[in-house]
Design a protein around this motif. Sequence first.
Motif, short mmCIF file in Angstrom:
data_model
loop_
_atom_site.label_atom_id
_atom_site.label_comp_id
_atom_site.label_asym_id
_atom_site.label_seq_id
_atom_site.Cartn_x
_atom_site.Cartn_y
_atom_site.Cartn_z
N GLN A 34 0.75 -1.12 0.00
CA GLN A 34 0.12 -0.09 0.46
C GLN A 34 1.10 1.17 0.55
N GLU A 37 -1.88 6.04 1.79
CA GLU A 37 -3.79 6.72 1.85
C GLU A 37 -4.05 5.51 2.42
N GLY A 38 -3.59 3.55 2.33
CA GLY A 38 -4.51 3.16 2.49
C GLY A 38 -4.96 2.12 1.80
N VAL A 39 -5.37 0.98 1.83
CA VAL A 39 -5.56 0.04 0.90
C VAL A 39 -7.09 0.45 0.84
N MET A 40 -7.96 0.55 1.30
CA MET A 40 -9.50 0.75 1.73
C MET A 40 -9.45 2.41 0.44
N LYS A 41 -8.75 3.62 0.79
CA LYS A 41 -9.04 5.11 0.09
C LYS A 41 -8.66 4.34 -1.11
N PHE A 330 -12.34 -8.03 2.44
CA PHE A 330 -13.51 -6.73 2.92
C PHE A 330 -13.69 -6.52 0.79
#
Lengths: 380, 120
Positions: A34, A37-41, A330
Amino acid sequence: MNAPEALLKTPLTALKVRLGGKMVPFAGYEMPVQFPEGVMKEHLHTRAHAGLFDVSHMGQIRLRPRSGRMEDAALALERLMPVDVLGLKPGRQRYGLLTNDAGGILDDLMFANRGDHFFIVVNAACKALDIAHIREGLADDCEVDEWSDRALMALQGPQAEAALAALVPSVADMAFMDVAEVRLIGVDCVVSRSGYTGEDGYEISVPASRAVDLAEALLADGRVHPIGLGARDSLRLEAGLCLYGADITVATTPVEAGLEWAVQKARRTGGARAGGFPGAGPILKQMAEGAGRRRVGLLPEGRAPVRAGAQLFETEISSQAIGAVSSGGFGPTTGAPVAMGYAPTSHAASGTRLFADLRGGRIPVRVAGMPFITPGYKRT
Amino acid sequence: MLKFTEDHEWLRVQDEVATVGITQHAVEQLGDLVFVELPKIGAVLGRGDAAATVESVKAASEVYCPLDGEIVAVNDAISGDPSLVNADPEGQGWFFRLKLADPNAVARLLDKDAYDKLVG
């Protein structure tokens, strides 16, 4: 963790480190799981705007017919894949599978008809074996050349077209699975309108020496963010796309994997060039009669992700597993856990309720169609 | 009084009740949390027992009970929205409150300087 010096670098590794990539070992390469910003964003940004992925660890192979006739190369490649290669027109790309004699899948790949040669992209972890396998099978008919002084990047998302067209407007005219040589930042690149995220977008093969310049040119567009392997995995999972080594392996056949669509009519029983690929016996038999198990989409109830390896059961208390999850996590876009796995064909209908092992307990999972999102492919 | 464990939990101790969560460092290692399973109120746990489970986009991890005690409150807000833990791990993202069996045991935990040195 492996010693960092043992890991291979891509032409974009230094840039990714400079961008704050959290580097981990992957298929022998030092790759970013990653960015800050991170995986989700990163995932959500790719679905809403555009993401840039370094996929230079993947193998790029060129296959040239020794005779100079493309049909000879096409027919040679058909000896290794249950796929219609001859019918692929110049300037087009297609999904392919290398199979073994038992009908198992050695690798999945993308191949493109470039007019005078085939351009093939294979998985990083399989590339050495693939190249040896292709050479062994085709050396009499084709020159097999690993194109190693190249980088490969994917630009994916609904704004990928606008971002790439800002460099060269003609890419906007390409349709899904078109492939063309395109001059970007003054260098000839091979561009395909494809990817592995479920979004519209492009994959760009660029000479290694200009890879950083091209990546920087694309990242200078505020709509384009760098994306790591974590989001690449959640994006492809939501899109229902197989990860080789997890969802498809030497122990799964194309029919079990639900990839019958990749075996075109010409290669099926009764087709113009039926059979003649490794595992034709078992694969064509399964095409006619069905397989005992099937890859299915799975929606776990609640919020807890069910991950690869979790066993599947018919009831909350049955002791005999009937299948297993092959990948799961997820889904940032669906806002819920998503998974895929193998279930007996008798339990593979959408809506079937199964149970998955989760930390010693059982949670209900529902068999569901895939993809889990609406793809954005530009089919025109 | 703020204390830490080597397993990257923090404790804010007031009298004999400790509020427990996971540290900023832990959150950075885990990445975006997508699921939190909290202990039941009334559960009596020993030091080192698994007290909560967190799932990030990457993997599942346990949150351990830092000292012997009884769970007297849990933060339901983070099960509804696990991103609260990422946003404010040492504040709004607390996990549970533990009534300590032996308040003196707190002395065995790390203070902030020792923890910062551990993760530094």
